[in-house]
Design an enzyme around this catalytic site. Structure first.
Site: not given
Ligand code: LLP
Length: 421
Positions: A239, A277-278, A314, A318, A346
């Site tokens: 997150g 992740g991000r 994205r 969003y 389109c």
């Molecule tokens: N752990 C769990 C249980 C999660 O649901 C997520 C992300 C992560 C870890 C990783 O979170 P991060 O570190 O990447 O913030 N598609 C959206 C983001 C969806 C995130 C879903 N869960 C976007 O493009 O912003």
């Protein structure tokens, strides 16, 4: 920080000119920097030292096998949310004991897959899932290590579609019910409670919501231990946000996040797991696209590029902002102009940016969409029968295509026309 910088007027990925990749691979394509991925993984790992910890990369953000192999070889664990992601982690050589299985709707087949192939833990999100996992594990003669994902009812202060820690969200077990559900878990066969899991949302740009959640988790740890449970692992989810523009205020760094973890949870003697992740993948990747046409509208100029919402969803999904930069650096002093940057699909929603100030751009020029490594390629589709764009990995002065562009034949041969038509 990333490794996409201009050198002699050319945007580079590490030591490779993006324009050279475009000439070899064609556009559009995603390109990732191995050095940036490595750096971001290490920042997290070092931020948690000296606590015992595992950084489990959230595969959902960028799931290419080559990226998983790179991170797995550095010692990363993986956070998976589907049987497919589990298979990817294994195919990249990550051992089961470094794979955590998350997700609100795991199927019995997915449970069997992971129990058979090896798994570090399941992060269980509901009572029905607990019962299902107990049954599946017992039938296999296995014991499933579990945490319960608790929902701490904390406002992550992020985009509503990616906030997960409020009680109205579908995720986790309400923290008020946690002790009762832990008692149930302890009474079921085939399960072994190992810890607690929490994840409150994505793209958090402030540490305060994390702090509020971690304080609640510390209290819960003490309560559950007093109830007789073994809580030896705390999975804190992912997150932490990234800067999407170079001008806005920088979100907190992994080092600040690590300090918060140590301050709020360090005294508990638990192994810490995190699922970023991000922050690892986001600024490690670009989407590169060519301008097909410059179209003069009545009151604006459109740059129609060869990437579209199906390649990077994205912005349309969003309203997300991605910085856009020319691959050949603009001449110093070139007066910026406002452009609407749009794809060929389109739908009016196929818009990457409105009234974006860019140096003068002509047809045939290459543009790079920054911060596209996370939730870019993985969310792409073949809408409008546009082939999934290739992915390229750069390391130093070399690059490799790590996912090829499918041909139209590849796409069509997955479908079939029944004999009775
Ligand atoms: N752990 C769990 C249980 C999660 O649901 C997520 C992300 C992560 C870890 C990783 O979170 P991060 O570190 O990447 O913030 N598609 C959206 C983001 C969806 C995130 C879903 N869960 C976007 O493009 O912003």
């Amino acid at each position: 920080m990333d490794h996409f910088l201009y050198k002699n007027g050319q945007l580079m990925a590490e030591d490779v000119a993006i324009a050279d990749i475009a000439a070899a691979v064609g556009t559009p394509f995603y390109v990732y920097s191995a050095a940036t991925l490595t750096r971001h993984y290490r920042l997290f790992s070092e931020a948690l030292d000296p606590l015992p910890h595992t950084v489990c990369f959230a595969i959902k953000s960028l799931s290419n096998l080559a990226v998983l192999k790179l991170l797995g070889d550095l010692g990363a664990g993986m956070d998976v949310v589907s049987g497919g992601e589990y298979m990817r982690a294994k195919a990249a050589g990550v051992p089961g004991e470094r794979i955590v299985f998350s997700g609100v709707g795991k199927t019995r087949d997915e449970m069997r897959l992971a129990l058979t192939g090896g798994v570090r833990q399941f992060n269980v999100e509901s009572e029905p899932e607990l019962l299902a996992l107990s049954e599946v594990a017992t039938a296999l003669g296995a014991v499933a290590p579990i945490t319960l994902r608790v929902n701490p009812d904390v406002d992550a202060k992020t985009h509503e579609k990616i906030a997960t820690g409020k009680k109205e969200n579908k995720f986790g077990i309400p923290i008020s019910k946690a002790r009762a559900v832990y008692a149930q878990a302890a009474s079921l066969p085939g399960l072994q409670v190992v810890g607690i899991d929490v994840h409150i949302g994505s793209q958090l740009t402030d540490l305060a919501p994390f702090e509020a959640a971690f304080v609640k988790i510390a209290e819960l740890t003490e309560q559950l231990r007093a109830d007789g449970h073994t809580i030896s692992r705390l999975d804190l989810g992912g997150g932490l946000g990234i800067p999407y523009t170079r001008s806005n205020e920088a979100p907190p760094l992994p080092l600040d996040y690590g300090a918060l973890v140590k301050r709020t949870l360090g005294h508990l003697g638990c192994e810490i797991e995190i699922e970023p992740g991000r922050l690892i993948s986001g600024n490690s990747g670009l989407l590169v696209s060519e301008v097909i046409y410059v179209k003069e509208g009545e009151d604006r100029t459109f740059l129609i590029v060869d990437a579209a919402m199906n390649d990077l969803v994205r912005p349309s999904m969003y309203g997300a902002h991605h910085d856009i930069v020319p691959v050949i650096e603009a001449a110093a002093g070139a007066p910026p102009q406002d452009y609407d940057v749009v794809g060929p699909v389109c739908e009016t929603g196929d818009t990457f940016a409105k009234a974006r100030a860019l140096p003068p751009i002509g047809a045939g020029e290459l543009l790079a969409f920054r911060s596209a490594g996370a939730y870019g390629a993985v969310m792409a589709s073949e809408y409008n029968t546009r082939p999934l764009v290739p992915e390229v990995l750069v390391q130093g002065d070399h690059f490799a295509v790590i996912r090829a562009r499918p041909t139209f034949e590849d796409i069509l041969k997955r479908e079939s026309i029944p004999a009775w038509l």
